[in-house]
Design a protein around this motif. Structure first.
Motif, short mmCIF file in Angstrom:
data_model
loop_
_atom_site.label_atom_id
_atom_site.label_comp_id
_atom_site.label_asym_id
_atom_site.label_seq_id
_atom_site.Cartn_x
_atom_site.Cartn_y
_atom_site.Cartn_z
N ASN A 218 -4.23 -13.19 15.71
CA ASN A 218 -4.34 -12.40 16.94
C ASN A 218 -3.03 -11.70 17.27
O ASN A 218 -2.39 -11.97 18.29
N ILE A 219 -2.62 -10.81 16.36
CA ILE A 219 -1.43 -9.99 16.61
C ILE A 219 -1.68 -9.16 17.87
O ILE A 219 -2.73 -8.53 18.02
N GLN A 220 -0.72 -9.18 18.79
CA GLN A 220 -0.87 -8.42 20.03
C GLN A 220 -0.08 -7.11 19.94
O GLN A 220 1.15 -7.12 19.89
N ILE A 221 -0.79 -6.00 19.91
CA ILE A 221 -0.13 -4.68 19.91
C ILE A 221 0.29 -4.36 21.34
O ILE A 221 -0.53 -4.35 22.25
N ILE A 222 1.57 -4.11 21.54
CA ILE A 222 2.08 -3.75 22.87
C ILE A 222 1.98 -2.25 23.09
O ILE A 222 1.42 -1.78 24.08
N MET A 223 2.49 -1.48 22.14
CA MET A 223 2.41 -0.01 22.24
C MET A 223 2.82 0.63 20.92
O MET A 223 3.50 0.02 20.09
N SER A 224 2.36 1.88 20.75
CA SER A 224 2.68 2.67 19.56
C SER A 224 3.17 4.03 20.03
O SER A 224 2.40 4.79 20.64
N ILE A 225 4.45 4.36 19.75
CA ILE A 225 5.02 5.58 20.33
C ILE A 225 6.23 6.06 19.52
O ILE A 225 6.98 5.25 18.99
N LEU A 226 6.38 7.37 19.45
CA LEU A 226 7.56 7.92 18.78
C LEU A 226 8.81 7.61 19.59
O LEU A 226 8.74 7.28 20.77
N SER A 227 9.96 7.74 18.95
CA SER A 227 11.24 7.57 19.63
C SER A 227 11.93 8.91 19.76
O SER A 227 11.92 9.72 18.82
N ASN A 228 12.55 9.15 20.92
CA ASN A 228 13.34 10.37 21.10
C ASN A 228 14.79 10.17 20.68
O ASN A 228 15.61 11.08 20.79
N PHE A 229 15.10 8.95 20.19
CA PHE A 229 16.42 8.72 19.61
C PHE A 229 16.30 9.02 18.11
O PHE A 229 15.65 8.29 17.38
N VAL A 230 16.93 10.11 17.68
CA VAL A 230 16.76 10.58 16.30
C VAL A 230 18.13 10.79 15.64
O VAL A 230 18.51 11.91 15.32
#
Length: 438
Positions: A218-230
């Motif tokens: 039961n892996i819990q996904i918190i969020m999926s999002i790009l980073s603006n730190f590049v």
């Protein structure tokens, strides 16, 4: 106190304006007139602007100016700048002209890698999770093929996916840390779509993985999002010339100017209070071009300021030195930009700005934007270390003061003539204007 409103988003634009005017303004009729004054008479163009965001009630104008004479890698540019601050465009133009006679700006793109992350919680050991990750990595790529197909045709796509253990900082916290190449698009939607598919695959495959306990599945996904730190989407811009060629101000020698300039940069390198203002001046140039080109200046600002703090202390983005009689001023900054997608194909002035720049690729735009920032910084430091920042800035600000006090054209002429030989200050302008009127 204004009462809460229900169903505001479903009101027509006219109804929204009327509600705002009646509930938030002492003179509703005047408020409606001001808001409608900035509506575009071209109904089609206005509809386009209305649909950029939600609950649109009017347009908020910024001046679009141009800074000519930028010589970048041997090519001349006129750079569009959307900004409200006095003296920014003038300063950039002056710096461009100064360096055009000294070889111009040199730029290099050092990297174009962008980053996205899937943040998740896992209650088991890193070793067990790593074995699972290794087994599903081919599937992470294959199940995003429908998303990456077109990007791959343009030379982009997913560069790498790695598992990162962050449990020393937050219990049970891990990441899928992915790197991307998005070519001429900024790539936010592409990256986020890939990340959400990674998360889906991760969760589904965990349920089937026999080495996991029931709890571990039961892996819990918190969020999926790009980073603006590049930090690896990086461009370098620089100028250099013999110290002997720095002569422009009769009140200071070339050698003293170079020494003071380098010292000013060194102060910004070690003193955060100065570094913030120093870098703000750089962003005057960068943000103005980013807005004109339809890019996300908030994302760029966040990434650049994080980059300025990457070693644990906020410091100057730009650097300067004198070696063997050569003055060099340079900057390396992260810039994740796009020239396709988003507003670039929708906003008529964005399209015009990009055409003015020769319809650049994303890499070319990175270089142009970096140069605008470096030019702005050079102009500010030149003023600070010679005449002082207020002399030029306040003369440019003079018209704003006159407009604030509704000066007539004749009054403007007289005030401008008077302050050609007198120090500009807000109170001084107001006093002189009142003396004319009396």
């Amino acid at each position: 106190m204004t009462k809460a409103v229900s169903g505001f988003s479903k009101l027509s634009k006219e109804e929204k304006v009327q509600w705002i005017a009646e509930h938030h303004f002492s003179n509703p009729e005047q408020a409606v007139a001001v808001l409608k004054k900035y509506w575009n008479s071209d109904a089609e163009l206005q509809k386009l602007h209305d649909e950029f965001i939600e609950n649109t009630i009017s347009n908020f104008y910024l001046p679009l100016g141009v800074a000519p004479n930028f010589l970048i890698n041997g090519k001349n540019y006129t750079i569009p700048m959307a900004i409200e601050e006095s003296s920014v465009v003038a300063a950039a133009s002056k710096a461009a002209k100064f360096w055009a006679h000294r070889g111009g700006f040199k730029t290099t793109v050092l990297g174009t890698e962008k980053i996205g992350q899937v943040h998740f919680m896992f209650p088991g050991s890193f070793e067990t999770l790593h074995a699972f990750f290794t087994s599903i990595t081919p599937k992470l790529y294959s199940e995003t093929e429908s998303i990456t197909k077109n990007m791959q045709k343009r030379g982009g796509g997913i560069l790498d996916i790695e598992l990162r253990d962050k449990t020393s900082e937050l219990e049970n916290y891990y990441q899928l840390h992915a790197t991307f190449e998005t070519k001429d698009s900024m790539g936010a939607n592409f990256i986020n779509s890939c990340l959400e598919q990674f998360a889906k695959t991760l969760k589904e495959e965990a349920q089937k993985y026999t080495a996991f306990s029931d709890e571990e599945k039961n892996i819990q996904i918190i969020m999926s999002i790009l980073s603006n730190f590049v930090p690896n989407c990086l461009v370098r811009a620089e100028v250099s010339c013999p110290v002997a060629e720095l002569k422009e101000d009769k009140n200071i020698s070339q050698e003293e100017f170079a020494e003071k300039f380098v010292r000013a940069v060194q102060i910004a390198e070690i003193e955060p209070y100065r570094a913030v203002t120093h870098n703000k001046g750089i962003m005057n140039g960068i943000d103005a071009v980013i807005i004109a080109s339809g890019n996300d200046f908030r994302a760029v600002e966040a990434g650049i300021h994080a980059f300025a703090s990457r070693n644990g202390k906020y410091t100057s983005l730009s650097h300067a030195k004198v070696e063997n009689g050569i003055f060099t001023f340079w900057m390396e900054i992260p810039l994740a930009l796009g020239t396709v997608g988003g507003l670039t194909t929708l906003h008529p002035l964005v399209k015009a700005s990009l055409e003015m720049l020769g319809n650049p690729t994303a890499e070319e735009l990175m270089q142009i934007v970096a140069v605008a920032g470096l030019a702005q910084n050079f102009a500010a430091l030149r003023s600070l270390t010679t005449t002082g920042i207020q002399q030029g800035h306040m003369k440019m600000h003079l018209m704003n003061i006159l407009n604030q006090f509704k000066a007539t054209e004749e009054e403007k002429k007289q005030v401008i003539k008077y302050f050609e030989k007198n120090t500009v200050s807000h109170s001084g302008v107001v006093d002189y204007l009142e003396s004319l009127r009396n």
